[in-house]
Design a protein around this motif. Structure first.
Motif, PDB file in Angstrom:
ATOM      1  N   SER A  37       0.865  -1.184   0.000  1.00  0.00           N
ATOM      2  CA  SER A  37       0.000   0.000   0.000  1.00  0.00           C
ATOM      3  C   SER A  37       0.901   1.233   0.000  1.00  0.00           C
ATOM      4  N   THR A  50      -1.981   8.644   0.788  1.00  0.00           N
ATOM      5  CA  THR A  50      -3.150   8.672  -0.123  1.00  0.00           C
ATOM      6  C   THR A  50      -3.996   9.923   0.123  1.00  0.00           C
ATOM      7  N   GLU A 115       0.770   4.169  -4.039  1.00  0.00           N
ATOM      8  CA  GLU A 115       1.124   2.753  -4.154  1.00  0.00           C
ATOM      9  C   GLU A 115       2.204   2.557  -5.221  1.00  0.00           C
ATOM     10  N   ARG A 183     -11.506   2.841  -1.148  1.00  0.00           N
ATOM     11  CA  ARG A 183     -10.471   2.997  -0.120  1.00  0.00           C
ATOM     12  C   ARG A 183     -10.180   1.662   0.572  1.00  0.00           C
TER      13      ARG A 183
END
Ligand SMILES: Nc1ncnc2c1ncn2[C@@H]1O[C@H](COP(=O)(O)OP(=O)(O)O)[C@@H](O)[C@H]1O
Ligand SMILES: N[C@@H](CC(=O)OP(=O)(O)O)C(=O)O
Length: 439
Positions: A37, A50, A115, A183
């Motif tokens: 991630s 993110t 990512e 998400r």
């Protein structure tokens, strides 16, 4: 032996965390396919990369100053690269990202870069091949995931690759446009990769020692679930147990590949094994508890509604017309209650009520907002009498008013509706009644 290992944002938040991950991967030669991630929070007050990418793109889109946020994101990666002593420079990557932001490459493109960059760093650190998820994970023009095409292309590509890093969370449409899952979607990528290579195990590494009986933010040191079935997990994940994305079980389920939830900070713990079915008796009557706040109930009363053919359909059609999905629908002889997500419903509230009046001419319609739903899940409940009764008495003892109770036909779960304000107390009461007293 082939294992797919997915590492969540908390496991990759800093160079220190990366080193733990490196040790875990090197310790077992079968950990051949790695799905990272984006860097997550280093502490409670920190930000996920993110989230920073979404902010940065939004600012660039609106012509506001975005460079500071981009610089902060760059610092996160440089801290990791420097801490690992890697010979890697992301100048080119960051200038490409900036160019694409200004060309309005899309929100999904922006989010996916977390990512993508972490995948590059991870591949360099491990000496594994980097495979861009955009080349092997596919979506159609409407954004629906193309499972068969992905399985074929990914399977072929990884069939020729001994060890690889495939970034989580995104893929691409045929025209190359980047598309992300929802998400937490790196869990889904891990599962897709595990299916494509017929893995023996999908290990999902996070910051807790497995799937816990209840949310650790509500219950202090909850018990770890040793073994859980896909079906139980799906119920809990859907109802908010966020450790694994609710859709992550579908790809592996088709192949019967077990998922093992593990703790990067405590690799010696066995974690939770998620399986298709098991003969192992659960440790307690219930396997887990999860829940969500923010529901609203619409209670419709009409004398003899049960005798009126098509009553339910006509009511549900009104919700359908406004694009509102319903969560639960317990009913009686003269009453029917529909639970919906408050955020989805609020905008259409008055139109839906008016529509119900026109469609079925009820005697009475009443609404209640700020409700929470709690799922008590367990394969052991089927064989045990009195589970609902125990829940009721536990909640009554804690002075929690039960608004609704609904037992699924599979006898795998019981759903309880309470006020938002009673949510935490209700979960504590249910945990106590089953876990603390059944030792
Ligand atoms: N039943 C549960 N079992 C374990 N963790 C849970 C549960 N319910 C909620 N959580 C939360 O899920 C978190 C792990 O999920 P997530 O934040 O997505 O991890 P990652 O960044 O590793 O993907 C835990 O830190 C915990 O706070
Ligand atoms: N980074 C993405 C995808 C993801 O799966 O993250 P994590 O593994 O940290 O939940 C997100 O924040 O949604």
């Amino acid at each position: 032996m082939k294992k797919v290992v997915k590492f969540g944002g908390s496991s990759l938040a800093s160079a220190k965390q990366f080193k733990k991950v490196g040790d875990i991967i090197r310790e077992d030669k079968s950990r051949r396919y790695v799905v990272p991630s984006a860097p997550g929070k280093r502490s409670d007050k920190d930000e996920k990369v993110t989230d920073m990418l979404y902010q940065c793109y939004e600012a660039a889109l609106q012509g506001k100053s975005y460079k500071k946020i981009l610089e902060k994101i760059r610092e996160r990666y440089d801290e990791i690269i420097d801490g690992l002593n890697l010979n890697l420079n992301l100048d080119f990557e960051f200038s490409t990202i900036e160019e694409n932001f200004l060309k309005k490459a899309g929100k999904d493109y922006a989010a996916s870069r977390g990512e993508y960059l972490n995948g590059l760093v991870m591949a360099e650190y491990l000496g594994y091949e980097f495979i861009d998820a955009a080349d092997v994970i596919f979506f159609d023009e409407d954004g629906a995931f193309l499972a068969d095409l992905t399985d074929k292309e990914l399977g072929e590509r990884l069939g020729h690759t001994e060890r690889a890093v495939i970034p989580g969370f995104y893929g691409a449409k045929k025209d190359g446009t980047i598309k992300t899952f929802s998400r937490g979607g790196s869990d889904i990528t891990g599962s897709i990769v595990a299916k494509a290579i017929h893995a023996d195990m999908y290990e999902n590494w996070t910051d807790v020692s497995g799937f816990l009986v209840a949310d650790p933010r509500i219950i202090k040191n909850p018990e770890v679930i040793e073994t859980i079935t896909y079906r139980e997990l799906r119920e809990l994940a859907y109802m908010g147990a966020s450790v694994l994305h609710e859709d992550a079980i579908f790809p592996v389920r088709k192949e019967g590949i077990p998922i093992n939830i593990r703790n990067t900070n405590k690799p010696e713990d066995k974690g939770t094994l998620i399986v298709e079915s098991t003969c192992r008796k659960p440790n307690y009557t219930i396997t887990g508890i999860a829940g969500k706040k923010g529901f609203c109930s619409i209670n419709i009363e009409k004398a003899m509604m049960n005798a009126e053919v098509g009553f339910g359909r006509k009511v549900l059609e009104v919700f359908e017309r406004y694009g509102v999905s319903f969560e639960h629908m317990p009913s009686g002889i003269d009453t029917m209650t529909i639970f919906v997500h408050q955020s989805e419903f609020e905008e259409f509230e008055q139109s839906v009520i008016a529509g119900i009046h026109r469609a079925v001419e009820p005697d009475f319609v009443e609404m209640e907002s700020d409700l929470a739903l709690i799922a008590v899940v367990g394969r052991g409940m089927k064989a045990t009498r009195g589970t609902a009764g125990r829940i009721f008495s536990g909640l009554a003892h804690s002075r929690v008013n039960v608004k609704m109770i609904d037992q699924g036909s599979s006898e795998l779960n019981i759903i309880i509706g309470v006020k938002n304000a009673d949510f935490e107390e209700a979960i504590k009461a249910i945990y106590d009644i089953f876990i603390m007293t059944e030792v």
